[in-house]
Structure formats: structure tokens, C-alpha cells
Design an enzyme around this catalytic site. Structure first.
Site, PDB file in Angstrom:
ATOM      1  N   ARG A 189      -6.134  37.011  -3.030  1.00  0.00           N
ATOM      2  CA  ARG A 189      -4.993  36.542  -3.818  1.00  0.00           C
ATOM      3  C   ARG A 189      -4.656  35.149  -3.326  1.00  0.00           C
ATOM      4  NH1 ARG A 189      -1.185  39.879  -6.519  1.00  0.00           N
ATOM      5  NH2 ARG A 189       0.436  38.619  -7.454  1.00  0.00           N
ATOM      6  N   HIS A 226      -4.987  37.682 -13.294  1.00  0.00           N
ATOM      7  CA  HIS A 226      -4.805  38.872 -12.456  1.00  0.00           C
ATOM      8  C   HIS A 226      -5.582  39.967 -13.183  1.00  0.00           C
ATOM      9  CE1 HIS A 226      -3.331  41.683  -9.715  1.00  0.00           C
ATOM     10  NE2 HIS A 226      -2.086  41.789 -10.071  1.00  0.00           N
ATOM     11  N   ARG A 267       2.159  45.586  -3.055  1.00  0.00           N
ATOM     12  CA  ARG A 267       1.760  46.587  -4.036  1.00  0.00           C
ATOM     13  C   ARG A 267       0.266  46.456  -4.367  1.00  0.00           C
ATOM     14  NH1 ARG A 267       4.803  49.062  -7.829  1.00  0.00           N
ATOM     15  NH2 ARG A 267       6.541  47.683  -7.373  1.00  0.00           N
ATOM     16  N   THR A 268      -0.154  45.256  -4.715  1.00  0.00           N
ATOM     17  CA  THR A 268      -1.553  45.041  -5.086  1.00  0.00           C
ATOM     18  C   THR A 268      -2.474  45.278  -3.890  1.00  0.00           C
ATOM     19  OG1 THR A 268      -0.853  43.403  -6.711  1.00  0.00           O
ATOM     20  CG2 THR A 268      -3.156  43.346  -6.060  1.00  0.00           C
ATOM     21  N   LYS A 304      -4.854  24.701   9.545  1.00  0.00           N
ATOM     22  CA  LYS A 304      -5.452  23.535  10.216  1.00  0.00           C
ATOM     23  C   LYS A 304      -6.226  22.656   9.242  1.00  0.00           C
ATOM     24  CE  LYS A 304      -5.923  25.821  14.715  1.00  0.00           C
ATOM     25  NZ  LYS A 304      -6.826  26.751  15.410  1.00  0.00           N
TER      26      LYS A 304
END
Lengths: 404, 404, 404
Positions: free
Chosen positions: C201, C229, C150-151, C180
């Protein structure tokens, strides 16, 4: 327009005399001397048109769509020779080099020099400039059978910086068709219907060559298993030239895991194309450079020596090319692994030993084999090297889709 | 501009007289005869504008944004009738067909013919031509609840070939919101805020219909579970028309797993819309065509027969439509599976039996049910068929977003 | 063009007198009074150019590329002061706010008001309008270490609606380099070579701040673990202003899980920037708002009270902000969970208690804490709220990449 085939020595150029008079090239009087640089020609006589660009400054002649041309030639069109007077800077091999990008060995020093010239032009492209739209309307498919976000983003950024568009498959191995047992060849035949160029990463050595043999559109190998990763090799050589200013006569120390790193192996192959190169091989015994490369270097007249003393090598080299040593390679011998890691770290002391003009390179990702305090030194070239990957990939996309 | 609703028989056309004088359409004097083809009209009286295109050659009248219009109509705007004199080529049903693409059955032969006409225009679009930018500024979301890279890339290529942009979700099932228990309806309401059209693949039969009932923007079903995959059915029929030159009077052999393949079932539905069609059903007993389709064909007057002799069918057909037989369908009876596979392979011998003008089709991916030596025969149409999927999807995107 | 640094109080503006005469700004006579709104200036004296826009109506002065400017300033260029006479509407803090978007606290009410002004302009951008191409040539990388479709789609839609392009990584945690052992800092240094802005994110609180400290390009935090957020918080406040018409003097009921929801915590922080705000906290005991927020509200003079009576709160509020209650928070006490859920559902009865002008908001996804019959009420603002996320993200991208 079928104007013929570029023969290996590039000293002449064949043309179908029967199509001569109806070609736009004809209207340009078809004398190379009178042709403007980079002008494009097209002929309406054939369903599939080719563009040809001639650059008299450099006496290069390149056909942008050689695959299609070969098809036409197979249809039996007769070709005539046309002489190119000026000696070429750029000597094409048996096969026109930029149909596909499959392996580092396919490039000779003239091709490399030509790619690097285009890459330097790419560095200058700015937002909103006409250069930023040259691939408008072109579609690149990134067909990645194993994920490699860094490489994928670099290619996708390159395509978009030139105005092109991208179709992405991050994990084509779970691609429903491949999972159902479809051959790579069938997948390529389908995907080429949706795109203009395919950038492929695969888990099997040789997969890129198979794809190229099937495809009517260009294929770029973005790594096939333990095999090749030619765009990494190109960006490495490009970075050396950008940072040091030359390739002939340079001294390069390859450091770390030389047995398994495909990067250093490909780099050694490409460096052998230049003159008076000296290569130092600095690695733990367990992961020494394999004999095939050493023999290849010797056969090409490249001087090389093995050394265990990173500090001494660092003081002599133009380039310290560091790589990651993977624990897995040492089996149970954690002691040997820890010793090897400790011995071959590029840190502030190594920097101090290095010459003012020398640079540190690394294919990235970097763990602790280069300490973070090195980053701020202007000789730390590894992030610039990563950025150069963008310019090399822009250059390859331009060359494969538009030609010179 | 609220100009009314297209009634089922398309013989008239309603218009709000109160808005008449302030419409651009009015400035065009609002006589259909004097209206130019494909001219767009907009009215400033209503917050949401509609575009209407009239094509006098074909006497088609299409509203591009019928969903929005229906909303306005619900607000009680009075409409007047306006007669369209010329009989329509294109007969619209109760509902304007290209609000959404949900199932093969929604199309009648006139709608199919109209879609195919647009698809043929799509084949001609070239890089840099104005046609390649008609969807510039439009955004398509590919909401795939199960991965299907081939279908996804085909849609995304179609959108980008028309200048549109794409938002991709390769694996919406793990979509955090769906995973948290959000309903499909809520997801659609959110995603439609970010895009202009949604291409959806889902694991549940009927999901596309539910999405379309919720959405204010067009939905295309790219496969919902065992249910429908209407764009595959459209590209199959389009390919038959392109390859054979007609649809009325053709003979088609459906071969392989006819019980489970949704492709052959949808194809049978669509073929029943044409006249004098003959269908041969060639399959192992275990996976025979189910009775519902046979009854449907009979009820529509389509001649059909079952046969076990692929060679004989191949010699009679215009199209041999091969499909994959999946081992799972045979349960433990590996012997029956092996026998079935061996019996229904399209190979060089089958090709020899086929007529010169006939073709082999396959929805792909292909395993060994068509041997690789068939590929080079001009009658092997399956990769052209895959490519036609691109044109059909371009046509649908154009029709759903811009109308005629 | 190095024209100096915006000091905290914005009362003056420094400029390198030595570059003065060769600046385009100089040609514009460099008096702020005579400068046109939003005119861009560039100076050829420095390799890296800056654009400056002055908007005399609002007396705002913004440098679009402050990071680059800071670099130049470090090189020791002397700056002079230039006075700005009109009092600013928009008071910049110590640091120019829109270098990066890291946390809700970074915004003061003037910055918020400026962002909302741009967001309202974004609502008006239409397909094909010049506004829809302002980010043409810009490339955004979405670096998502945990999936949030969604974001991600909201940001990607925002970028594309402004003509920009996107590089996507849906699951950067399995990013080969991160896997890694590459540091976030190294990843950022590489990715910034391929893009112009990074939307990130991450699963770790503080990751966005670390990325911003490393990057030379803007970073937007799209959620970092339990931390921040900020774009969700911005769109929430924007929605309140759009729906209610004001922010000073509003009454907001925060309902549901107030202990763990980062949304309600950030919203409380932002609401405290406005005057005469009243906050009702409605939640089960187990997930009550934590003391830090309550103390913060008190310290800022915001009136708040806890209540268990949703119905009464609903009748007093301008906004009922509902959130999801997660079963996990109740440990083994399923009985308490079920009781809590049943008690705090927004349904038709709650709607009836609410005032005509009030609205229901929800960050989505919604499960059953708002019943589906509420959706059709005009006061159900949650899908409009989701759509506002698009406009806020468009505004932020515009501000970060182009400035005012």
C-alpha cells in the site's frame, strides 16, 4: 547430559564420569570414533538436557546449550577429560563462540568459516524440504528499540524460512515498560520467558552485551547505537567469499565515509583475520578512516594505503565497497560535501576500470553514490549481498538454537 | 450438532431428539457412561457443528461453541433433558464461563481451579510434542488500542506455543477505521471475519464487555482503561498457588499504591473467593485501599487490617505483593512521595524478616520498589510470576477455542 | 521446464522441442488430452523449474511462474507450438493476468469468473483440511507505506488461512531506508530477497505498477494513493454475484460521494464488463460522478442515470452501494454537507422501499450513512462483503503463488 566443557584449544573434552554410565552417549559407547555425525545425545539424569553433535569429518565438537551447561558445572559436577584425536578445523576460543552474537571481534577465521559453511547449506533449503522445518516450535523475539525494517525483516524471514515463529516489537523504545523506567535487564528477564532467542537493536552502545549477560537464552545484536552490527559484518565477508571465491589475498577498496560508517570499520576488523589482504581507503579528508583501525590493520600485518583516486583503486581491487556519505558530517561546508560526493560515485566509468572478476558492494540503502545504470552489470553485487544477509542470519539462528 | 444447553446447575443436559438418530453422538450410543473422554462429536444435520467433550473422570460437560449453539436454539429447536449422574467438580454459573474473559469477578473458585489445572498442563508442553499443535489453524487477533508490549507478547507467545497464528495490531487507536469514526462494534464485526479469537486492550472501561456483546467469537480483555485486567489477576492467584501450595488460609500483604492499582484491587476480589484468607494493606495514606474493596472483603468474611509497618507484615505473610507508587498520585507533595517510596521498599532487610516459604510478588515493571539484590533470592517470585502469565494465557486460549 | 509462452488467444502453446524428451511432461506423453487435471510438471534441465497445470474441463492452461519463464525465454530457447483444441472459457490477454494485481482494469469477465470460482473454493476451506496448508512455506511481505489495518489484517488472515507466513511492516513510510531516500525500486529489490510475494500500500498513484516492473515476485496493490484498490473492487463484484446470484442484467445504485470514492469508480469499471447492467448514480451535486466514468459506461453500452431520489432508486435496484460523504469535500459549505448527509442515509425506510432480494453494500468503515437498525436485516450485506474480502484475497494469493 553434562558431558563437560570444551576447552579453548579443543584438544580435549571433559566429561563427568559419574554420569557416564547412564548417558545415551554411553550407549553409543562414547568413543568419538564410533559416533555418527550429528547424532544427538541426551541424558535423563539432569533436569536440563544438552545436545552434543560430533562431526568426525571435521572433528568438531559443539555443545548446543553451553549456558545451561555452565550452570550445571557451577553446581559442582566433576568433569573428566576425553581426548579428541583429529586436529580441529574449527578452533574454539576461551568461550564457545555461538552463545550469543554480540560483536564482530568475537569471531576468528575458523568460526567464520564454520558459519559460512552453514550459510551455504541454508542457500539450498527449499520450500517443503525437511531443512525448512528445523526451527519448528522455536520462537524468536525481535526487540527493536529503534526501527530498522530492513534488518528486522531479514531476521524474521530467516526464522520463518527455517520453520520458526516470531514475536515482533517494532518500536520497543515506546514499549510501555521501558517508557515507565524498567531496566533493560528486567525487560530481558521477562521477554526470555516468552521466547527462545532475542534479536535486539538498541540505541546505546554496549546494550547487547548487557542483555547477553542477563539472558539465559541467546542474544543476537542487530545493531547497538554507534557500536556494533555484527551480522552486517558477517554478511559482507560472506559475500566477498561467495563473489570472489577466496578471502586470503584479496584487495578491497573501502570507499566513502570511513570515519563514521560502522560497516566499514567492522569489515576492516574481520578482513584483518585473513592473510595477504590489501585494503585501499578512499574517502574525502573530512571523513577519513580513523587511526585506531589503521593501527589495528598494521599490527595484524594487513597492508593498507589511502588514496584519493577511485579510478586507480577500482582497477586494482577485487572488491569496491561503496558507502553513503552523509551531508551532516560536513557541517556547514556544503561545497566540500558536494565535491566529495561528486568525486566518489561508482558509475559506468568506474565499472569500466574494474577487472572482470571484481564486484561492487554496498551495505544499502543506496542513494546516488552508485548510479542506477550500474545495477544491470553482473559485477553489481549489492542486492545479492542483501540476500546473503538472509542466509547468514539463518545460519546464526540454526547455530544458536540447535548447534552444529 | 445441537445437543442442547448446559443449565446452570449442570445436573442435566438437553438434546434435540429429532437430531438424535443422525448424530455421530448417537453412533457412540449417546450414553454418557459409554462415551470416551474428550471424544469429539459432530452432526451433519446443521450447518454449524459443535464439539462436545465429556470427561467422565471429572464429570464435566462442556460445549466448545456455546455462542453458535445459542443461535441455533433461538431458531426453535426442541431439546430434551439428559441426566448427568455424577456430581460436577466444576459448577457452571448462569452463563458458561469461558465464552469470553472480561473481568476477574466472572470466575468462581471452581472455574479458577479448572483454569489452573489446564495451566499446569501447559507448563509441561514441549517443542514438538502433540500438545504444542492443539491450536494449529486457529488465528488470534491482538487488537490493542493502546500499546502494551509485555501483555501483547505474552498472549502472542501463548498462541504460538500452542501452534496457533497471530494477527497483530500494535496501535489500533490510530487504526484508520477507528480514526475515521468507526464504532468499536463495527470494528469487531469486521475483525471477527478474519480471526477466531480477539485479544483486546482498550483505553475505555467497559470496552471489552461491549466487544463481547457484539462478537460471535471469544473476546479476551487484556486491560480496558482503569477497569479490568483479568488475566493479570488470574496469573497472580495462580502464582500464589504454585509458590505457596494453597489458597485457602493464606496471608497476603498488599503493598504500595492500593488506591489506583487495578492489579491489587482485582487480586483482593479473587482472594475473597477462598477461605480463611487474611489480607494486610500496607500503603501511604494518600493511596490507601478504597472502601468498596474493604467492604467487599468484610462482606465475604475475609479478615483484613491496615498497617504502616512493612517489616512486621512481611514477617507474618505468605506473600508480599509489592506494587509501584506513582509520583503523579501525590500532586505537588514531592516530600510525601519521597517519604512513601522510602518507607515501602522491599530490600534485603525485608527479605530477612520474611519466612522461608514466603515469596515476593510484583506485577512488573519494577522500578526501585524492590531492590536488585532481592532478585537472586529464591523467594523473589516476580519473574516466575511473569512467566506464569504465559501458562495462564495458554490455558485460556485452549479453553476458549477448544473447550475442555 | 520451459514449455513456452501462452499467447494471447490461447489457441496454442509453445514448447522447446529440445527439452521435450527430458521433461516429465514428456513422460506424461505430453498430449494435453491425456494429461490429468492440475497435474504438476517439472523438468530438471533448467535451474528454475515451472509448474504447469492443465484443466481439461475448463480448457485452461496456466503457467505458475511466468516471470521466471520470460527470463528463460529471453535466453533464447526456441519454442514450438502445440495446439489446444477446446475453446477456452478463460481468455488470457496479451499478458498473463495474474503475474501481479495492479488495477481493476486488468481483469476481463473471464478472469473475474475464474478468480470468483477459486474464491468460492476458499470459502470451503476448513481448519486442518489439506486446503488450509497449500501455501505452507510461502512468505508474504506486507509493505504498507500508509497504515490500513483492515486491509492489512484481511491479507494477513488470507495468507495464514492457507498455511503461509507473513512479514509485516505497518508503517513503511518511516521505514528507515525509505526515510533515508532509498528509491521504491531498491526497497522492492531488497524485500523480494526475503519474501515470495509483496502486498503493497502506497501513498502515490502508480507506485504498485513501478514495484511490479521491478520485482521478480508477484506484487499485489493494496491501494496506491487516489489511484487503485483493485482487491476492493474484486470483492465488491464477488459480493454482488454471491448475494444476487448474477452479474449480467443487474441494477446497481451507487450512492454518496461518487466524485472522490475510488471504490465506486473501480466498481463502475468492472460492472461495465457485464451485459445489460443498469447503474443509478445518486449523489449531492458537489460530489457527482465524474464525466470520464460516465463516458466510459456509455462507450461500453452500460445504461446509467443520475437521480436525486434515493427512495425511488432503492425500490428499483438489486444493490444499493452506499459510501461515506466526507465533510472536507464541501469546503466551507457546512450547510450543503449537512443537507447532503441527511438526504442520502440508508435507514429503515429505505429498506422498506427495497425489494426482498436486494442488498445494501458499503466498503466500510460506516459512520451514520447507514443507520444501525439496518444491520439486523438480512439484506444488510456489508459485513458479509468485508468477509468476502478474505476469500478474494485467499484466491489471489493462491493464483499468484501456485497458479491454477
Amino acid at each position: 547430559m553434562v558431558i563437560g566443557y570444551l576447552l579453548g584449544d579443543l584438544e580435549y573434552f571433559e566429561m563427568a564420569s559419574t554420569t557416564y554410565s547412564s548417558c545415551m552417549m554411553h550407549k553409543g559407547s562414547f568413543s568419538l570414533r564410533s559416533v555418527n555425525c550429528n547424532k544427538q545425545f541426551m541424558c535423563n539424569n539432569y533436569s536440563q538436557s544438552f545436545s552434543v553433535s560430533t562431526d568426525l569429518t571435521h572433528s568438531r565438537l559443539v555443545l548446543s546449550n553451553e549456558k545451561a551447561m555452565k550452570r550445571e558445572l557451577r553446581n559442582g559436577i566433576k568433569c573428566l577429560a576425553l581426548e579428541v584425536k583429529d586436529p580441529p578445523l574449527y578452533s574454539l576460543g576461551e568461550k564457545f563462540q555461538l552463545d550469543d552474537v554480540i560483536e564482530a571481534q568475537q569471531f576468528d577465521r575458523y568460526t567464520l568459516s564454520a558459519i559460512f559453511e552453514v550459510a551455504r547449506e541454508m542457500e539450498k533449503i527449499e520450500k517443503g524440504s525437511p531443512g525448512s522445518q528445523i526451527l519448528k516450535g522455536y520462537l524468536m523475539a525481535t526487540l527493536f528499540y529503534e526501527p530498522s525494517t530492513r534488518t528486522r525483516l531479514s531476521f524474521e524471514s530467516a526464522m520463518k524460512r527455517l520453520g520458526g515463529e516470531v514475536l515482533t516489537t517494532e518500536n520497543a523504545r515506546e514499549f510501555s515498560s521501558a517508557a515507565k523506567g524498567e531496566t533493560l535487564e528486567d525487560t530481558i528477564r521477562t521477554i526470555q520467558g516468552y521466547s527462545d532467542i532475542i534479536v535486539m537493536r538498541h540505541f546505546e552502545s554496549g546494550a547487547a552485551k548487557r542483555a547477553a549477560a542477563t539472558a539465559d537464552i541467546p542474544i543476537i545484536n542487530a545493531g547497538d547505537g554507534p557500536g556494533q552490527h555484527p551480522t552486517q559484518a558477517l554478511l559482507d565477508v560472506y559475500t566477498i567469499e561467495r563473489e570472489i571465491g577466496k578471502l586470503d589475498g584479496i584487495k578491497v577498496g573501502l570507499v566513502g565515509d570511513l570515519a563514521n560508517g560502522r560497516t566499514v570499520r567492522s569489515l576492516a576488523y574481520l578482513l584483518a583475520k585473513y592473510q595477504d589482504v590489501k585494503i585501499y581507503l578512499v574517502s574525502p579528508d573530512v571523513v577519513k578512516m580513523k587511526d585506531d583501525i589503521k593501527e589495528y590493520l598494521t599490527s595484524k600485518g594487513v597492508e593498507w594505503e589511502e588514496s584519493a583516486d577511485l579510478m586507480e583503486v577500482a582497477s586494482s581491487c577485487d572488491v569496491v565497497y561503496q558507502t553513503r556519505i552523509q551531508r551532516e558530517r560536513f557541517g556547514g561546508r556544503v561545497d566540500l560535501y558536494e565535491e566529495a560526493r561528486g568525486k566518489y560515485i561508482v558509475d559506468h566509468d568506474v565499472l569500466k576500470a574494474m577487472q572482470k572478476h571484481a564486484v561492487v558492494m554496498h551495505p544499502l540503502p543506496r542513494l546516488d553514490e552508485i548510479t542506477v545504470d550500474v545495477d544491470s552489470d553482473p559485477r553489481a553485487a549489492y542486492f545479492r549481498q542483501a540476500k546473503n544477509g538472509l542466509y547468514i542470519r539463518m545460519a546464526l539462528l540454526k547455530l544458536l538454537l540447535l548447534g552444529w
